[in-house]
Design a protein around this motif. Structure first.
Motif, short mmCIF file in Angstrom:
data_model
loop_
_atom_site.label_atom_id
_atom_site.label_comp_id
_atom_site.label_asym_id
_atom_site.label_seq_id
_atom_site.Cartn_x
_atom_site.Cartn_y
_atom_site.Cartn_z
N GLN A 217 4.74 -0.64 -3.03
CA GLN A 217 5.88 -1.55 -2.95
C GLN A 217 6.62 -1.49 -4.28
O GLN A 217 6.00 -1.58 -5.35
CB GLN A 217 5.37 -2.97 -2.68
CG GLN A 217 6.43 -4.02 -2.46
CD GLN A 217 5.83 -5.30 -1.91
OE1 GLN A 217 5.50 -5.40 -0.74
NE2 GLN A 217 5.66 -6.28 -2.77
N TYR A 218 7.95 -1.36 -4.22
CA TYR A 218 8.73 -1.13 -5.43
C TYR A 218 9.02 -2.46 -6.13
O TYR A 218 10.12 -3.00 -6.09
CB TYR A 218 10.03 -0.41 -5.09
CG TYR A 218 10.70 0.23 -6.29
CD1 TYR A 218 10.28 1.47 -6.78
CD2 TYR A 218 11.73 -0.43 -6.95
CE1 TYR A 218 10.88 2.04 -7.89
CE2 TYR A 218 12.35 0.13 -8.06
CZ TYR A 218 11.91 1.37 -8.53
OH TYR A 218 12.51 1.93 -9.63
N ASP A 219 8.00 -2.99 -6.79
CA ASP A 219 8.12 -4.22 -7.58
C ASP A 219 6.90 -4.33 -8.48
O ASP A 219 6.11 -3.37 -8.59
CB ASP A 219 8.30 -5.45 -6.68
CG ASP A 219 7.08 -5.75 -5.80
OD1 ASP A 219 6.05 -5.03 -5.91
OD2 ASP A 219 7.15 -6.70 -5.00
N ALA A 220 6.72 -5.48 -9.10
CA ALA A 220 5.63 -5.66 -10.06
C ALA A 220 4.26 -5.41 -9.44
O ALA A 220 3.36 -4.87 -10.09
CB ALA A 220 5.70 -7.06 -10.66
N TYR A 221 4.09 -5.83 -8.19
CA TYR A 221 2.83 -5.62 -7.49
C TYR A 221 2.55 -4.13 -7.31
O TYR A 221 1.48 -3.62 -7.67
CB TYR A 221 2.89 -6.35 -6.15
CG TYR A 221 1.90 -5.92 -5.09
CD1 TYR A 221 0.54 -5.77 -5.38
CD2 TYR A 221 2.32 -5.70 -3.78
CE1 TYR A 221 -0.36 -5.39 -4.39
CE2 TYR A 221 1.43 -5.33 -2.79
CZ TYR A 221 0.09 -5.17 -3.10
OH TYR A 221 -0.79 -4.80 -2.11
N GLY A 222 3.52 -3.41 -6.76
CA GLY A 222 3.33 -1.98 -6.54
C GLY A 222 3.15 -1.20 -7.82
O GLY A 222 2.30 -0.30 -7.90
N PHE A 223 3.92 -1.55 -8.85
CA PHE A 223 3.79 -0.86 -10.13
C PHE A 223 2.41 -1.07 -10.74
O PHE A 223 1.83 -0.17 -11.34
CB PHE A 223 4.86 -1.34 -11.11
CG PHE A 223 6.28 -1.12 -10.64
CD1 PHE A 223 6.58 -0.10 -9.76
CD2 PHE A 223 7.31 -1.95 -11.07
CE1 PHE A 223 7.89 0.10 -9.32
CE2 PHE A 223 8.60 -1.76 -10.64
CZ PHE A 223 8.90 -0.73 -9.75
N ASP A 224 1.86 -2.27 -10.56
CA ASP A 224 0.54 -2.57 -11.12
C ASP A 224 -0.53 -1.72 -10.42
O ASP A 224 -1.40 -1.15 -11.08
CB ASP A 224 0.22 -4.06 -10.94
CG ASP A 224 -0.93 -4.51 -11.82
OD1 ASP A 224 -0.70 -4.68 -13.04
OD2 ASP A 224 -2.03 -4.70 -11.30
N GLY A 225 -0.44 -1.63 -9.09
CA GLY A 225 -1.39 -0.79 -8.36
C GLY A 225 -1.22 0.68 -8.68
O GLY A 225 -2.21 1.43 -8.76
N LEU A 226 0.02 1.11 -8.85
CA LEU A 226 0.28 2.51 -9.22
C LEU A 226 -0.33 2.82 -10.58
O LEU A 226 -1.00 3.86 -10.75
CB LEU A 226 1.79 2.75 -9.23
CG LEU A 226 2.27 4.10 -9.77
CD1 LEU A 226 1.75 5.24 -8.91
CD2 LEU A 226 3.80 4.15 -9.84
N THR A 227 -0.11 1.95 -11.54
CA THR A 227 -0.67 2.16 -12.88
C THR A 227 -2.19 2.20 -12.84
O THR A 227 -2.83 3.06 -13.47
CB THR A 227 -0.20 1.06 -13.84
OG1 THR A 227 1.22 1.07 -13.93
CG2 THR A 227 -0.79 1.26 -15.23
N ALA A 242 1.66 12.96 -5.33
CA ALA A 242 2.97 12.51 -4.86
C ALA A 242 3.01 11.00 -4.91
O ALA A 242 1.97 10.33 -4.92
CB ALA A 242 3.25 13.01 -3.44
N GLY A 243 4.22 10.47 -4.92
CA GLY A 243 4.41 9.03 -4.87
C GLY A 243 5.55 8.69 -3.93
O GLY A 243 6.59 9.36 -3.93
N GLY A 244 5.36 7.67 -3.12
CA GLY A 244 6.40 7.18 -2.23
C GLY A 244 6.44 5.67 -2.30
O GLY A 244 5.41 5.03 -2.56
N SER A 245 7.61 5.09 -2.10
CA SER A 245 7.73 3.64 -2.23
C SER A 245 8.63 3.07 -1.15
O SER A 245 9.31 3.81 -0.43
CB SER A 245 8.27 3.27 -3.61
OG SER A 245 9.58 3.77 -3.79
N TYR A 246 8.65 1.75 -1.06
CA TYR A 246 9.56 1.03 -0.18
C TYR A 246 9.94 -0.27 -0.87
O TYR A 246 9.23 -0.74 -1.77
CB TYR A 246 8.90 0.74 1.18
CG TYR A 246 7.84 -0.33 1.12
CD1 TYR A 246 8.11 -1.66 1.46
CD2 TYR A 246 6.54 -0.04 0.67
CE1 TYR A 246 7.14 -2.65 1.38
CE2 TYR A 246 5.57 -1.02 0.58
CZ TYR A 246 5.88 -2.33 0.95
OH TYR A 246 4.92 -3.31 0.85
N ASN A 247 11.04 -0.86 -0.47
CA ASN A 247 11.49 -2.11 -1.06
C ASN A 247 10.81 -3.30 -0.39
O ASN A 247 10.67 -3.33 0.84
CB ASN A 247 13.01 -2.26 -0.94
CG ASN A 247 13.75 -1.26 -1.81
OD1 ASN A 247 13.30 -0.92 -2.91
ND2 ASN A 247 14.88 -0.76 -1.33
#
Length: 441
Positions: A217-227, A242-247
């Motif tokens: 998810q393209y927000d703080a939650y998704g960025f935290d999991g990505l990191t 690869a990386g894919g996201s959604y709003n």
């Protein structure tokens, strides 16, 4: 929703009438003041003993923190009760209120009923911010409780620090709620870094997978999991293929899916909510792309399972921060007289036990333990000190909670489940998953 009563100018005796409405289980308390001759005598004696000073200086009551009254302690919550994440907010609150209603029926804690004022934020950060301002300034709550979501909770952190108000039991594993350390934030669950770290270790060591993609998810939650995933892969000298996201709030997953399919990923780490993640998995299945799908706990296991009930030949694994709330488990924490399954059935008979509600229930257990240890003279600072005194609170075989003055996360254990026969069950042997992945499909 009733506004909390203001503090009286004089100490009064009170009688308490308790009611337990079904909707979210909030408890409302009505006060009736009684001024007896004995109280008049006490006031008169206090007046004389202070050298006949003006009444305002002589017998003013002891200053207390907001939200604390002789028969009540007032808490505030902002969480998704409507919209695309409503299952997460509703079940978190109902799980917590199942236990708090039970405590209130027993007389509360130190004679105080626990009342929760809950506002819907629909998983929207600006709404959460507005709700929190209202809870602190207008409702004058003692503490904040059971917030849901990373982007919403992160938004209110400056308010919490400025007001110096405790926030306990957040349904998010975001690192921003753990570092830098804040005295006012009390996490019960394990972090997303711990979830993704343990998951990557199983994917690489137990399943032999190396080509791992991330859908987030393209927000703080998704960025935290990505990191968290990137850090975990780095320990194995790997990186996402690869990386894919959604709003947030949309189901626009196709673009992200296309990127991940073209990478040939063997596993996809998914950091989202149940609707978009379910759509991603269904579309992948339809297009013949069948890697292992791994999801963090916030996704919502029960709602994801319901949306994938007709899908076959897929491998779906999810990490959890609490063990499965099995209705057949004889553990007192579940089926005892004050257990989650027992109390949920009593107060919300139409609901089924689930991971989200069970986490809310455990949050409430920690809250009540802190209120008990804080004593009769309840203050915000005293409550935080009481939480920090919890060093070994055993609620069950797999749930041992500990805090300290430098550690405000009570649980560290991560449990892994897999989707089987329409529900998520505990993984006991990763070899079986490896066999499934290697079988022709």
């Amino acid at each position: 929703m009733n506004e909390p009563q203001s503090s009286p100018n004089f100490p009064v005796l009170t009688t308490t009438v308790r009611t337990l409405p079904a909707h979210f289980g909030s408890t409302f308390v009505a006060f009736k003041s009684i001024l007896s001759m004995s109280l008049i005598a006490i006031i008169f004696f206090a007046f004389l003993s202070t050298g006949c000073q003006p009444p305002g200086d002589s017998y003013a009551p002891k200053t207390t923190d907001p939200g604390v009254a002789p028969g009540e302690v007032l808490l505030g919550s902002s969480l998704a009760l409507k919209g695309h994440a409503s299952f997460l907010g509703t079940q978190t609150l109902r799980g917590a209120m199942s236990f708090l209603n039970h405590v209130n029926e027993q007389g509360g804690v130190h004679g105080r009923i626990i009342k929760v004022v809950a506002y819907d934020d629909s998983y929207d950060p600006p709404m959460c911010l507005a709700n929190t301002q209202k809870l602190i300034i207008e409702d004058r709550v003692f503490a904040l409780f059971c917030y849901v979501g990373t982007p919403t909770t992160v938004k209110v952190l400056p308010l919490i620090e400025e007001a110096r108000i405790p926030l306990l039991g957040m349904f998010t594993g975001a690192n921003a709620l753990r570092e830098p350390f804040s005295r006012f934030l009390v996490n019960v669950r394990a972090s997303y870094y711990q979830e993704t770290g343990a998951a990557v270790r199983h994917l690489v060591d137990d399943l032999g997978l190396k080509k791992i993609a991330v859908f987030y998810q393209y927000d703080a939650y998704g960025f935290d999991g990505l990191t968290g995933t990137e850090l975990a892969l780095k320990r194995f000298n790997l990186a996402p293929v690869a990386g894919g996201s959604y709003n947030r709030g949309t189901l626009d997953v196709q673009e992200g899916l296309n990127k991940i399919i073209s990478s040939g990923a063997e596993a996809v780490v998914m950091i989202g909510t149940y609707d978009p993640c379910a759509k991603f998995i269904r579309l992948a299945h339809e297009q013949g792309f069948r890697p292992l799908f791994y999801l963090v706990s916030f996704v919502g296991a029960d709602e994801l399972a319901r949306r994938l009930e007709n899908q076959h030949g897929i491998t779906v694994v999810m990490s959890q921060v609490v063990p499965p709330p099995d209705r057949q488990d004889p553990s007192p924490l579940l089926t005892g007289a004050d257990g989650y399954v027992t109390l949920l059935k009593r107060y919300y008979p139409e609901d089924q036990p689930n991971f989200v509600g069970f986490e809310g229930f455990i949050n409430a257990r920690v809250l009540v333990e802190g209120l008990k240890r804080a004593g009769v003279d309840l203050t915000r600072e005293g409550f935080i000190d009481a939480i920090e005194s919890i060093h070994d609170l055993s609620l069950g075989p797999d749930i041992n909670i500990a805090f300290s003055a430098s550690d405000h996360q009570g649980l560290d254990r991560v449990h892994f489940t897999r989707l089987e026969n329409g529900q998520f069950s505990l993984i006991k042997d990763w070899a079986g998953i490896k066999t499934q992945l290697n079988a022709p499909r």
